[in-house]
Design a protein around this motif. Sequence first.
Motif, short mmCIF file in Angstrom:
data_model
loop_
_atom_site.label_atom_id
_atom_site.label_comp_id
_atom_site.label_asym_id
_atom_site.label_seq_id
_atom_site.Cartn_x
_atom_site.Cartn_y
_atom_site.Cartn_z
N VAL A 143 19.10 -39.86 -27.89
CA VAL A 143 18.26 -40.45 -26.85
C VAL A 143 18.07 -41.94 -27.11
CG1 VAL A 143 15.98 -40.41 -25.75
CG2 VAL A 143 17.12 -38.25 -26.34
N ALA A 144 17.85 -42.32 -28.37
CA ALA A 144 17.69 -43.74 -28.72
C ALA A 144 18.97 -44.52 -28.41
CB ALA A 144 17.31 -43.89 -30.19
N LEU A 145 20.12 -43.91 -28.64
CA LEU A 145 21.38 -44.58 -28.31
C LEU A 145 21.52 -44.76 -26.81
CD1 LEU A 145 24.04 -45.79 -29.24
CD2 LEU A 145 25.02 -43.48 -29.20
N VAL A 146 21.19 -43.74 -26.03
CA VAL A 146 21.24 -43.85 -24.57
C VAL A 146 20.28 -44.94 -24.10
CG1 VAL A 146 20.72 -42.66 -22.39
CG2 VAL A 146 22.06 -41.50 -24.17
N GLU A 147 19.07 -44.96 -24.66
CA GLU A 147 18.10 -46.00 -24.30
C GLU A 147 18.67 -47.39 -24.60
OE1 GLU A 147 13.80 -47.81 -25.65
OE2 GLU A 147 14.20 -45.71 -26.14
N ALA A 148 19.24 -47.56 -25.79
CA ALA A 148 19.80 -48.86 -26.17
C ALA A 148 20.93 -49.26 -25.22
CB ALA A 148 20.29 -48.82 -27.61
N LEU A 149 21.75 -48.30 -24.82
CA LEU A 149 22.85 -48.60 -23.88
C LEU A 149 22.30 -48.96 -22.49
CD1 LEU A 149 25.43 -45.87 -24.95
CD2 LEU A 149 25.54 -48.35 -25.40
N LEU A 150 21.23 -48.29 -22.06
CA LEU A 150 20.60 -48.65 -20.78
C LEU A 150 20.03 -50.07 -20.83
CD1 LEU A 150 18.73 -45.35 -19.85
CD2 LEU A 150 20.61 -46.40 -18.59
N VAL A 151 19.41 -50.40 -21.95
CA VAL A 151 18.87 -51.76 -22.10
C VAL A 151 20.01 -52.78 -22.13
CG1 VAL A 151 17.58 -53.29 -23.65
CG2 VAL A 151 16.72 -51.00 -23.18
N ALA A 152 21.10 -52.45 -22.79
CA ALA A 152 22.26 -53.35 -22.82
C ALA A 152 22.82 -53.53 -21.40
CB ALA A 152 23.34 -52.82 -23.76
N GLY A 153 22.90 -52.45 -20.64
CA GLY A 153 23.37 -52.55 -19.25
C GLY A 153 22.43 -53.37 -18.40
N ALA A 154 21.13 -53.17 -18.56
CA ALA A 154 20.14 -53.96 -17.82
C ALA A 154 20.22 -55.43 -18.21
CB ALA A 154 18.73 -53.41 -18.06
N THR A 155 20.46 -55.68 -19.49
CA THR A 155 20.62 -57.06 -19.95
C THR A 155 21.83 -57.71 -19.29
OG1 THR A 155 19.54 -56.62 -22.07
CG2 THR A 155 21.05 -58.49 -22.00
N ALA A 156 22.93 -56.98 -19.24
CA ALA A 156 24.14 -57.52 -18.59
C ALA A 156 23.87 -57.82 -17.12
CB ALA A 156 25.29 -56.52 -18.73
N TRP A 157 23.13 -56.94 -16.46
CA TRP A 157 22.78 -57.14 -15.05
C TRP A 157 21.94 -58.41 -14.87
CZ3 TRP A 157 23.86 -55.49 -10.29
CH2 TRP A 157 22.94 -55.72 -9.28
N LEU A 158 20.97 -58.61 -15.75
CA LEU A 158 20.06 -59.75 -15.65
C LEU A 158 20.70 -61.06 -16.11
CD1 LEU A 158 16.88 -58.01 -17.09
CD2 LEU A 158 17.21 -58.73 -14.71
N TRP A 159 21.69 -60.98 -16.97
CA TRP A 159 22.27 -62.15 -17.65
C TRP A 159 22.74 -63.22 -16.68
CZ3 TRP A 159 22.14 -62.87 -22.82
CH2 TRP A 159 22.89 -63.92 -23.34
N ARG A 160 23.43 -62.82 -15.63
CA ARG A 160 24.07 -63.79 -14.74
C ARG A 160 23.08 -64.73 -14.05
NH1 ARG A 160 23.29 -61.17 -9.82
NH2 ARG A 160 23.03 -58.95 -10.09
N ASP A 161 21.86 -64.25 -13.78
CA ASP A 161 20.87 -65.07 -13.08
C ASP A 161 19.78 -65.59 -14.01
OD1 ASP A 161 22.10 -64.70 -10.60
OD2 ASP A 161 21.06 -62.80 -10.28
#
Length: 187
Positions: A143-161
Amino acid sequence: MHTPGHAVINLAILSGAVTPEHTLPIVAGAILPDVPIVVLYLREHYLRGLPEERIWSESYQRPFWLNLIHGAHSIPLTLLGTLVGVATGSSLVAIFFGSMLLHALGDLPVHAVDAHRHFLPFSHYRFISPISYWDPRYHGRKVALVEALLVAGATAWLWRDSSLTARLLLSAVLAWYAFSYWKAFLR
């Protein structure tokens, strides 16, 4: 979920529907439900010198702290705050409480034995999830790994702007997740 993850994920979820002036209310609403836990921990560990085991087994269990922490994670109360913001035309209030609501909804499925009373003041029911974001007895490693991957994905989404400052903060959150995962599950 871990507190920094709530902030990043809430920003990713809500950023497309709001203006940049809403960033602070989103982050504040994402973090506020966990502030009492942080205050409790800092008070008990650094001022009183209690070991972590006693903090979680004794101090955390006191009615004052439980009511404060669980009240901050109340789905009905955060929904009410969101609706008041909408009804009064205050987008900042609506976004702040909406972010608190997302925090509570994000925690609901990943708290096992440490579940909050998410339905206060109407019920003291605690949904004891079969999974946990931290406890290996309840699939915490996965679950912690899935959470970390979700946060990494959200970070990638936010990164561009994001500004340079925001990118540095997002990078710090990712580094914290990597270190925390290593410390909890890999060493």
